[in-house]
Design a protein around this motif. Structure first.
Motif, PDB file in Angstrom:
ATOM      1  N   ILE A  51     -10.766  -3.782  22.204  1.00  0.00           N
ATOM      2  CA  ILE A  51     -10.100  -4.240  20.987  1.00  0.00           C
ATOM      3  C   ILE A  51      -8.788  -4.888  21.411  1.00  0.00           C
ATOM      4  CG2 ILE A  51      -9.199  -3.577  18.731  1.00  0.00           C
ATOM      5  CD1 ILE A  51     -10.836  -0.939  19.055  1.00  0.00           C
ATOM      6  N   PHE A  52      -8.639  -6.160  21.123  1.00  0.00           N
ATOM      7  CA  PHE A  52      -7.456  -6.905  21.539  1.00  0.00           C
ATOM      8  C   PHE A  52      -6.515  -7.154  20.365  1.00  0.00           C
ATOM      9  CE2 PHE A  52     -10.077  -8.000  25.167  1.00  0.00           C
ATOM     10  CZ  PHE A  52      -9.162  -8.133  26.199  1.00  0.00           C
ATOM     11  N   ASP A  53      -5.265  -6.814  20.543  1.00  0.00           N
ATOM     12  CA  ASP A  53      -4.223  -7.338  19.688  1.00  0.00           C
ATOM     13  C   ASP A  53      -4.153  -8.851  19.915  1.00  0.00           C
ATOM     14  OD1 ASP A  53      -1.776  -7.318  18.075  1.00  0.00           O
ATOM     15  OD2 ASP A  53      -0.759  -7.710  19.970  1.00  0.00           O
ATOM     16  N   LEU A  54      -3.608  -9.586  18.959  1.00  0.00           N
ATOM     17  CA  LEU A  54      -3.496 -11.036  19.133  1.00  0.00           C
ATOM     18  C   LEU A  54      -2.110 -11.486  19.579  1.00  0.00           C
ATOM     19  CD1 LEU A  54      -5.473 -12.830  16.262  1.00  0.00           C
ATOM     20  CD2 LEU A  54      -6.073 -12.591  18.670  1.00  0.00           C
ATOM     21  N   ASP A  55      -1.104 -11.175  18.766  1.00  0.00           N
ATOM     22  CA  ASP A  55       0.215 -11.757  18.992  1.00  0.00           C
ATOM     23  C   ASP A  55       0.882 -11.203  20.241  1.00  0.00           C
ATOM     24  OD1 ASP A  55       0.101 -13.436  16.797  1.00  0.00           O
ATOM     25  OD2 ASP A  55       0.798 -11.880  15.439  1.00  0.00           O
ATOM     26  N   ASN A  56       1.198 -12.118  21.135  1.00  0.00           N
ATOM     27  CA  ASN A  56       1.808 -11.818  22.437  1.00  0.00           C
ATOM     28  C   ASN A  56       0.907 -10.975  23.333  1.00  0.00           C
ATOM     29  OD1 ASN A  56       4.079 -13.348  21.922  1.00  0.00           O
ATOM     30  ND2 ASN A  56       5.214 -11.640  21.048  1.00  0.00           N
ATOM     31  N   THR A  57      -0.377 -10.976  22.998  1.00  0.00           N
ATOM     32  CA  THR A  57      -1.390 -10.409  23.884  1.00  0.00           C
ATOM     33  C   THR A  57      -2.397 -11.494  24.256  1.00  0.00           C
ATOM     34  OG1 THR A  57      -1.159  -8.217  22.888  1.00  0.00           O
ATOM     35  CG2 THR A  57      -3.136  -8.610  24.196  1.00  0.00           C
ATOM     36  N   ILE A  58      -2.867 -12.240  23.258  1.00  0.00           N
ATOM     37  CA  ILE A  58      -3.765 -13.376  23.463  1.00  0.00           C
ATOM     38  C   ILE A  58      -3.085 -14.682  23.049  1.00  0.00           C
ATOM     39  CG2 ILE A  58      -5.952 -14.444  22.806  1.00  0.00           C
ATOM     40  CD1 ILE A  58      -6.257 -12.026  24.641  1.00  0.00           C
ATOM     41  N   LEU A  59      -2.517 -14.691  21.860  1.00  0.00           N
ATOM     42  CA  LEU A  59      -1.801 -15.868  21.356  1.00  0.00           C
ATOM     43  C   LEU A  59      -0.306 -15.711  21.593  1.00  0.00           C
ATOM     44  CD1 LEU A  59      -3.640 -16.386  17.936  1.00  0.00           C
ATOM     45  CD2 LEU A  59      -4.133 -17.464  20.142  1.00  0.00           C
ATOM     46  N   ASP A  60       0.350 -16.828  21.921  1.00  0.00           N
ATOM     47  CA  ASP A  60       1.783 -16.805  22.224  1.00  0.00           C
ATOM     48  C   ASP A  60       2.562 -16.853  20.919  1.00  0.00           C
ATOM     49  OD1 ASP A  60       4.377 -17.166  23.098  1.00  0.00           O
ATOM     50  OD2 ASP A  60       3.808 -18.476  24.755  1.00  0.00           O
ATOM     51  N   PHE A  61       2.777 -15.677  20.339  1.00  0.00           N
ATOM     52  CA  PHE A  61       3.446 -15.605  19.050  1.00  0.00           C
ATOM     53  C   PHE A  61       4.913 -15.997  19.150  1.00  0.00           C
ATOM     54  CE2 PHE A  61       5.789 -13.330  15.716  1.00  0.00           C
ATOM     55  CZ  PHE A  61       5.155 -13.838  14.599  1.00  0.00           C
ATOM     56  N   ASP A  62       5.572 -15.668  20.233  1.00  0.00           N
ATOM     57  CA  ASP A  62       7.002 -15.971  20.350  1.00  0.00           C
ATOM     58  C   ASP A  62       7.263 -17.465  20.210  1.00  0.00           C
ATOM     59  OD1 ASP A  62       7.616 -13.318  20.631  1.00  0.00           O
ATOM     60  OD2 ASP A  62       7.858 -13.390  22.803  1.00  0.00           O
ATOM     61  N   ARG A  63       6.480 -18.277  20.907  1.00  0.00           N
ATOM     62  CA  ARG A  63       6.649 -19.726  20.818  1.00  0.00           C
ATOM     63  C   ARG A  63       6.322 -20.232  19.428  1.00  0.00           C
ATOM     64  NH1 ARG A  63       2.941 -22.388  25.006  1.00  0.00           N
ATOM     65  NH2 ARG A  63       3.749 -24.270  24.017  1.00  0.00           N
ATOM     66  N   ALA A  64       5.232 -19.727  18.854  1.00  0.00           N
ATOM     67  CA  ALA A  64       4.822 -20.156  17.525  1.00  0.00           C
ATOM     68  C   ALA A  64       5.865 -19.766  16.480  1.00  0.00           C
ATOM     69  CB  ALA A  64       3.474 -19.550  17.179  1.00  0.00           C
ATOM     70  N   GLU A  65       6.385 -18.572  16.584  1.00  0.00           N
ATOM     71  CA  GLU A  65       7.367 -18.088  15.616  1.00  0.00           C
ATOM     72  C   GLU A  65       8.655 -18.885  15.705  1.00  0.00           C
ATOM     73  OE1 GLU A  65       9.069 -13.778  14.226  1.00  0.00           O
ATOM     74  OE2 GLU A  65       9.227 -14.269  16.352  1.00  0.00           O
ATOM     75  N   THR A  66       9.126 -19.150  16.913  1.00  0.00           N
ATOM     76  CA  THR A  66      10.373 -19.900  17.079  1.00  0.00           C
ATOM     77  C   THR A  66      10.264 -21.290  16.465  1.00  0.00           C
ATOM     78  OG1 THR A  66      10.989 -18.688  19.075  1.00  0.00           O
ATOM     79  CG2 THR A  66      11.992 -20.845  18.758  1.00  0.00           C
ATOM     80  N   ALA A  67       9.159 -21.985  16.744  1.00  0.00           N
ATOM     81  CA  ALA A  67       8.969 -23.326  16.193  1.00  0.00           C
ATOM     82  C   ALA A  67       8.905 -23.293  14.665  1.00  0.00           C
ATOM     83  CB  ALA A  67       7.712 -23.955  16.771  1.00  0.00           C
ATOM     84  N   SER A  68       8.206 -22.311  14.119  1.00  0.00           N
ATOM     85  CA  SER A  68       8.049 -22.220  12.665  1.00  0.00           C
ATOM     86  C   SER A  68       9.360 -21.833  11.985  1.00  0.00           C
ATOM     87  CB  SER A  68       6.954 -21.199  12.324  1.00  0.00           C
ATOM     88  OG  SER A  68       5.720 -21.571  12.908  1.00  0.00           O
TER      89      SER A  68
END
Length: 227
Positions: free
Chosen positions: A5-22
């Protein structure tokens, strides 16, 4: 291990980059001064919001109010749900993947593992990001707290997964994630082994103890295929 079972944010998807841009786009749109400082302050405030959600707080209300409350501290009056929707739309079209994640999932899938998503994110945002990043086909099922009705680390979140996959046991299933508070504690709440993905080598000063800790996907792949 048969199930991961995989978490997504900052485990598979780069949430930090996405969040900063948004966030930058939202703050620019609403005339926020000193955006770097505002982003730092927002992060601290947003951490308290997600802690409340993880503890069973009213998710939709908290998210719809967070920008209204935060921007009010800067003297900017906005309609909270509208700005939340604006932010969600920006985030939903942010498709950054952590380097190496795609190869990891491909290898695990080829090895016969059943790969699942277990995330506390917003449903339409997470589904859009996965699809836009072309990562959806790697996963057999996607469990999102908004649909499940409970957020990690609540045991009911994991029980919903087990209801779909009754063959899961505490010896053939593992939770992989970057958050001690939601991923690792959640796994512990239902006696599942866990892998803390910790590429930044953050110290663990909590009482939450992962079964394993890795700092890169090479280590994670070896662990999952030999555990």
């Amino acid at each position: 291990m048969q199930y991961a079972i995989f978490d997504l944010d900052n485990t598979i998807l780069d949430f930090d980059r996405a969040e900063t841009a948004s966030l930058t786009a939202v703050f620019q749109n609403h005339g926020v001064p000193n955006i770097p400082q505002a982003e730092d302050d927002y992060q601290a405030y947003n951490e308290t919001i997600w802690r409340q959600i993880e503890q069973g707080g009213p998710r939709d209300t908290l998210l719809d109010q967070r920008f209204e409350v935060f921007l009010a501290t800067l003297g900017i009056i906005v309609d909270g749900p509208s700005v939340q929707q604006e932010y969600d739309q920006l985030l939903a079209h942010s498709y950054q993947v952590i380097p190496g994640a795609r190869d990891l999932l491909h290898t695990l899938k080829d090895a016969g593992m059943t790969l699942l998503v277990g995330t506390n994110g917003i449903k339409h945002t997470q589904l859009s990001r996965l699809a836009g990043a072309h990562m959806t086909p790697y996963f057999d099922h996607i469990f999102i707290s908004e649909s499940v009705g409970y957020a990690k680390p609540n045991p009911h979140f994991f029980q919903a997964i087990h209801a779909q996959y009754p063959e899961m046991t505490t010896t053939n299933t593992v939770m992989v994630g970057d958050s001690l508070r939601s991923d690792i504690a959640g796994a512990a709440n239902v006696q599942l082994p866990s892998v803390w993905y910790n590429p930044q080598h953050l110290p663990n000063e909590s009482a939450i103890k992962p079964t394993y800790t890795v700092d890169n996907f090479t280590q994670l792949q070896k662990l999952l295929l030999t555990a």
